[in-house]
Scaffold this active site. Structure first.
Site, PDB file in Angstrom:
ATOM      1  N   SER A 101       0.837  -1.199   0.000  1.00  0.00           N
ATOM      2  CA  SER A 101       0.000   0.000   0.000  1.00  0.00           C
ATOM      3  C   SER A 101       0.877   1.256   0.000  1.00  0.00           C
ATOM      4  O   SER A 101       1.662   1.461  -0.919  1.00  0.00           O
ATOM      5  CB  SER A 101      -0.955  -0.047   1.194  1.00  0.00           C
ATOM      6  N   HIS A 253      -7.301  -6.040  -0.066  1.00  0.00           N
ATOM      7  CA  HIS A 253      -6.147  -5.145  -0.051  1.00  0.00           C
ATOM      8  C   HIS A 253      -5.000  -5.662   0.810  1.00  0.00           C
ATOM      9  O   HIS A 253      -3.839  -5.431   0.511  1.00  0.00           O
ATOM     10  CB  HIS A 253      -6.601  -3.768   0.464  1.00  0.00           C
TER      11      HIS A 253
END
Length: 279
Positions: A101, A253
């Site tokens: 991320s 994610h």
């Protein structure tokens, strides 16, 4: 193999890192976590990696056990420079970097700042193409008590709700996970530091810089990523000239938590392919 968890003064802050040194491995892997996270997010991946490689996992300021001073500049550029200074301190000239991320964006900054330090990059659902914060929010961050607003905003969503957003299978969320991701926010100083980050964080690297990054890059994305959608990964693959994209089924994610074994196998294959290319 030796394991060290330490806090080192670097670049005007206290940097926490964990060093798993493998004396029979010639490869070093550097792990960089994402926003509102810490090295804890690699807890499933590190045990797999350290069997074969030297592994360094760092808490990016102001997260985890690293410093939360309001005098540090919380830009991606400065975070990348801080990590590079850690590598210099440890005497590591080259490494593979794995960023999740926000950590992926820091990894890209490192690859841009010092290409010779990076043998290859693995970008896990990497932040990309985000603009800088709006001027109104940046100016508001100078208000004396703005950090209370930041704390209230994060409290409203809560750790468990945020975890529900970043994983595809909510059954993975247990007390250990919730407690681990909540731990950094038990220190109130983090909210003042996050306020500083609002005005320091520049936008993500633009396409013209991404296209200049030559490091071999492996992009690993969750098929159901709701934070950094798969379309971003596909766009990033187009802009990074020496990259490959792998999509994980039934994942969101937080791929280091959701699919650690698959992520590890892809990383190991990526490193092995580059080693063969050097022979």
């Amino acid at each position: 193999m030796t394991e060290v968890g330490a806090i080192q003064p670097i670049n005007g802050t206290e940097l926490y890192y964990e060093y798993h040194r493998h004396y029979n491995s010639s490869e070093t892997i550097l792990l960089i976590h994402g926003f509102l996270s810490s090295s804890f997010s690699f807890r499933q991946l590190v045990p797999l990696l350290k069997k074969k490689y030297t592994v360094i996992s760092v808490d990016i300021p102001p997260f985890g056990k690293s410093g939360k001073t309001t005098t540090f500049r919380y830009s991606y550029n400065n975070m990348a420079k801080t990590v590079l200074q850690l590598l210099d301190f440890l005497g590591i000239q080259q490494t593979f970097v794995i960023g999740h991320s926000m950590g992926g964006q820091i990894a890209l900054n490192i690859s841009h700042l010092k290409p010779s330090a990076i043998k290859g990059a693995v970008l896990l659902s990497s932040s990309s193409y985000l603009k800088r914060m709006k001027n109104s929010l940046r100016y508001s961050s100078y208000l004396p008590f703005f950090h209370h607003y930041v704390k209230l905003h994060l409290a409203r969503s809560g750790v468990k709700e945020n975890l529900n957003r970043v994983v595809h299978n909510a059954k993975l969320i247990d007390k250990e996970m919730v407690d681990g991701y909540m731990q950094p926010f038990l220190n109130n100083d983090i909210f003042k530091a996050l306020t500083r980050m609002i005005r320091d964080r520049e936008g993500d690297l633009p396409p013209e810089i991404l296209r200049s990054i030559k490091a071999p890059s492996l992009l690993i994305w969750g098929e159901h990523d709701r934070v950094v959608p798969l379309d971003i990964g596909k766009r990033l693959q187009q802009d990074l000239p020496n990259s490959k994209l792998i999509v994980l089924k039934d994942a969101g994610h937080l791929v280091p938590e959701e699919k650690p074994e698959e992520v590890y196998q892809h990383i190991a294959s990526f490193i092995a392919s580059l080693e063969r290319a050097e022979v």
